[in-house]
Design a protein around this motif. Structure first.
Motif, PDB file in Angstrom:
ATOM      1  N   PHE A   1       1.200  -1.262   0.314  1.00 25.12           N
ATOM      2  CA  PHE A   1       0.020  -0.176   0.486  1.00 25.12           C
ATOM      3  C   PHE A   1       1.222   1.115  -0.106  1.00 25.12           C
ATOM      4  O   PHE A   1       0.776   1.969  -1.183  1.00 25.12           O
ATOM      5  N   VAL A   2       1.542   0.994   0.883  1.00 18.49           N
ATOM      6  CA  VAL A   2       3.005   2.629   0.842  1.00 18.49           C
ATOM      7  C   VAL A   2       3.164   3.262  -0.605  1.00 18.49           C
ATOM      8  O   VAL A   2       3.140   3.578  -0.622  1.00 18.49           O
TER       9      VAL A   2
ATOM     10  N   LEU B   1       3.023   5.772  -2.867  1.00 16.61           N
ATOM     11  CA  LEU B   1       4.419   6.670  -2.752  1.00 16.61           C
ATOM     12  C   LEU B   1       4.732   6.844  -4.251  1.00 16.61           C
ATOM     13  O   LEU B   1       4.520   8.546  -4.936  1.00 16.61           O
ATOM     14  N   LYS B   2       4.077   5.894  -5.330  1.00 13.51           N
ATOM     15  CA  LYS B   2       4.416   5.798  -6.973  1.00 13.51           C
ATOM     16  C   LYS B   2       3.634   7.161  -6.999  1.00 13.51           C
ATOM     17  O   LYS B   2       3.598   8.197  -8.464  1.00 13.51           O
TER      18      LYS B   2
ATOM     19  N   LYS C   1       7.189  11.513 -10.245  1.00 17.08           N
ATOM     20  CA  LYS C   1       8.374  11.675 -11.095  1.00 17.08           C
ATOM     21  C   LYS C   1       9.139  11.569 -10.605  1.00 17.08           C
ATOM     22  O   LYS C   1      10.752  11.657 -10.649  1.00 17.08           O
ATOM     23  N   MET C   2       9.607  11.099  -9.215  1.00 17.81           N
ATOM     24  CA  MET C   2      10.993   9.741  -8.794  1.00 17.81           C
ATOM     25  C   MET C   2      10.341   8.308  -9.129  1.00 17.81           C
ATOM     26  O   MET C   2       9.600   7.716  -8.515  1.00 17.81           O
ATOM     27  N   LYS C   3      11.766   7.872  -9.250  1.00 15.63           N
ATOM     28  CA  LYS C   3      11.676   5.972  -9.078  1.00 15.63           C
ATOM     29  C   LYS C   3      12.172   5.226  -8.183  1.00 15.63           C
ATOM     30  O   LYS C   3      12.132   6.028  -6.737  1.00 15.63           O
ATOM     31  N   ASP C   4      11.861   4.355  -8.388  1.00 16.92           N
ATOM     32  CA  ASP C   4      11.659   3.460  -6.836  1.00 16.92           C
ATOM     33  C   ASP C   4      12.571   3.552  -6.223  1.00 16.92           C
ATOM     34  O   ASP C   4      12.701   3.343  -4.536  1.00 16.92           O
ATOM     35  N   GLU C   5      13.578   3.202  -6.531  1.00 17.19           N
ATOM     36  CA  GLU C   5      15.216   3.791  -5.578  1.00 17.19           C
ATOM     37  C   GLU C   5      15.379   4.945  -4.619  1.00 17.19           C
ATOM     38  O   GLU C   5      15.765   5.039  -3.703  1.00 17.19           O
ATOM     39  N   ALA C   6      14.291   5.774  -5.912  1.00 22.52           N
ATOM     40  CA  ALA C   6      15.339   6.956  -5.547  1.00 22.52           C
ATOM     41  C   ALA C   6      14.381   7.094  -3.679  1.00 22.52           C
ATOM     42  O   ALA C   6      14.712   7.576  -2.986  1.00 22.52           O
ATOM     43  N   ILE C   7      12.917   6.533  -4.358  1.00 24.48           N
ATOM     44  CA  ILE C   7      11.390   6.303  -2.790  1.00 24.48           C
ATOM     45  C   ILE C   7      12.455   5.808  -1.775  1.00 24.48           C
ATOM     46  O   ILE C   7      12.260   6.935  -0.616  1.00 24.48           O
ATOM     47  N   GLN C   8      12.720   4.571  -2.124  1.00 25.63           N
ATOM     48  CA  GLN C   8      13.606   3.887  -0.869  1.00 25.63           C
ATOM     49  C   GLN C   8      14.104   4.896  -0.306  1.00 25.63           C
ATOM     50  O   GLN C   8      14.533   4.657   0.929  1.00 25.63           O
TER      51      GLN C   8
ATOM     52  N   LYS D   1      15.302  10.237   6.138  1.00 25.16           N
ATOM     53  CA  LYS D   1      14.351  11.452   6.409  1.00 25.16           C
ATOM     54  C   LYS D   1      12.793  11.923   5.945  1.00 25.16           C
ATOM     55  O   LYS D   1      12.353  10.874   5.143  1.00 25.16           O
ATOM     56  N   ALA D   2      12.493  12.448   6.756  1.00 24.28           N
ATOM     57  CA  ALA D   2      11.187  12.214   6.573  1.00 24.28           C
ATOM     58  C   ALA D   2      10.476  13.076   4.703  1.00 24.28           C
ATOM     59  O   ALA D   2      11.268  13.135   4.154  1.00 24.28           O
ATOM     60  N   VAL D   3       9.143  12.135   4.130  1.00 21.80           N
ATOM     61  CA  VAL D   3       9.096  12.893   2.407  1.00 21.80           C
ATOM     62  C   VAL D   3       7.882  13.443   2.741  1.00 21.80           C
ATOM     63  O   VAL D   3       7.189  13.830   3.614  1.00 21.80           O
ATOM     64  N   ILE D   4       8.275  14.741   1.685  1.00 21.69           N
ATOM     65  CA  ILE D   4       7.658  15.481   1.188  1.00 21.69           C
ATOM     66  C   ILE D   4       6.372  15.191   0.545  1.00 21.69           C
ATOM     67  O   ILE D   4       6.875  15.299  -0.451  1.00 21.69           O
TER      68      ILE D   4
END
Length: 205
Positions: A30-31, A35-36, A41-48, A54-57
């Motif tokens: 679900f998470v 997030l996707k 605009k962000m790739k999965d690796e960048a999200i992880q 840090k906290a996600v905005i």
């Protein structure tokens, strides 16, 4: 970090919020999906990588609202007004006595416009006010004209157009008098003013 992020809620919290407990795999799926959608605009690796540091905005994409154009109501053309006879006065209504109350209203309007028309009022002030005033209901007399047949015509102004006045006389006759090359006089409460028709040529009332 992952244990805190994907761990299940305490049993008491799920009961109070009326939630069904999820397994860690379901929570993780679900998470990831959320997030996707939130950060396309962000790739999965960048999200992880961001999650581990840090906290996600979350990004927010506001939808542009289309401005609705207001349609202006269409006015009648001069031809349409003539065809509809909007400005014609029926013969049975062409009587001087009918319009005397209109003249009384006009006099009160001018008194209010000229602060009461007191005896010590400045004639220049009265003249300036009359040049901008609505003349429907005024009693006017043609005092000078290049066409002698217009001189002496007196009556109540029924209608004012760009180039002419439509006047009704005491003998119940409607006269169309051009503004150009004519001088008109009008009297109210002892004040006599002269207006040059050429100065009213550009008023479209």
């Amino acid at each position: 970090m992952e244990g805190a992020l994907y761990g299940g809620l305490p049993r008491q919290a799920t009961e109070e919020l009326c939630l069904q407990p999820q397994r860690s795999e379901e929570a993780k799926a679900f998470v990831s999906a959320f997030l996707k959608r939130s950060m396309p605009k962000m790739k999965d690796e960048a999200i992880q990588d961001v999650l581990s540091r840090k906290a996600v905005i979350l990004e927010h994409y506001a939808r542009k609202r289309k401005k609705q154009k207001r349609k202006k109501p269409k006015s009648f053309t001069a031809k349409q007004r003539r065809e509809m006879r909007l400005f014609e006065i029926e013969p049975e209504q062409q009587r001087y006595a009918i319009f005397l109350p209109l003249h009384e209203l006009w006099k009160q309007y001018i008194r209010d416009l000229c602060y009461g028309l007191k005896p010590d009022a400045q004639p220049q002030m009265v003249q300036a006010k009359l040049l901008k005033a609505d003349l429907h209901g005024a009693i006017v007399t043609v005092t000078k004209s290049k066409c002698p047949s217009y001189v002496g015509i007196t009556g109540i102004i029924l209608q004012e157009f760009k180039h002419v006045f439509k006047i009704i006389t005491k003998d119940d006759k409607v006269k169309v008098v051009p503004k150009l090359n004519n001088v008109f006089s009008l009297e109210i409460d002892g004040f006599i003013s002269y207006i040059y028709g050429s100065k009213f040529q550009f008023r479209a009332i």
